[in-house]
Design a protein around this motif. Sequence first.
Motif: not given
Length: 295
Positions: A227-252
């Motif tokens: 999604w991103h080429v800059t490091l700060p954007a990658q760090l934020l995106n990775a944390s956001a995807q991990a949080a989304l996967a965690g919440g969705a995984g718990l519900l499923l």
Amino acid sequence: MSTLALVADAVFTPFAEFAFMRRALVATLALSLSSAPLGVFLTLRRMSLLGDALSHAILPGVAIGFMVGGLSLTAMAAGGVVAGLVVAGLAGAVSRFTPLQEDASLAALYLVALALGVTLIARNGTQLDVLHILFGSALGVDASGLLLVAGVASASLVALALMYRGLVLETFDPVFLSAHRTGVPPWLWQQGFLMLVVLNLVAGFQTLGTLMAVGLMMLPAVSARLWHVTLPAQLLNASAQAALAGGAGLLLSYHLDTPSGPTIIGCAGALYAISLLIAPGGCLPRWRAGLLRPA
């Protein structure tokens, strides 16, 4: 009742009614904030498989902690940290004093560690103990487990903030870092980073298991690079995807009665598949760019 109300009820009711769901959610979100950024640095340093190797390497220490203290989280976590650091140190020593590269020595050591750990647990526990340690149970996180995860996540974020400049230099231009005196030996950045990786893998083993803990670290990080080429954007995106996967995984996991750890990693894998298709660095945009490129 409208469709929107039904969806809202399915999403919020489990967390509102059950304390174990709230603890699991907080633990998963804390891991998302600390482990996913470490995964970004691992991918940038071309050390993606190191996280997988270390997640297996902690198993003998966890097994010895289990033998000494049973299912005591403190004993297993301490053993896991020691084992992970020992294997990382041995891999570095083998690569320094033999012709083997560090990745080859890590591959050999983590296979031995995995076999030893499973054998020790199987001889001193039940099949259920083996499954619990290998695959974890996010829905079984208790107060002490939550404190461990929160403490490791908080310490990791503070350490990353303090080490950020040195880690970036050591990742992208180690020659420049070596040539300029920063007051910190270059090898200390590497060892400090590896220690953070081990600590986060140990914190994640109770919720995701030793085999799955690396998934929340690496899958969102790999997706973020698409999604991103800059490091700060990658760090934020990775944390956001991990949080989304965690919440969705718990519900499923709650609604479908599936194991929580593999379900969370499955959701992270689904986000990775979507990124492969539609992210700027994914297949479809690159294919379209090829179609629009003049012959």
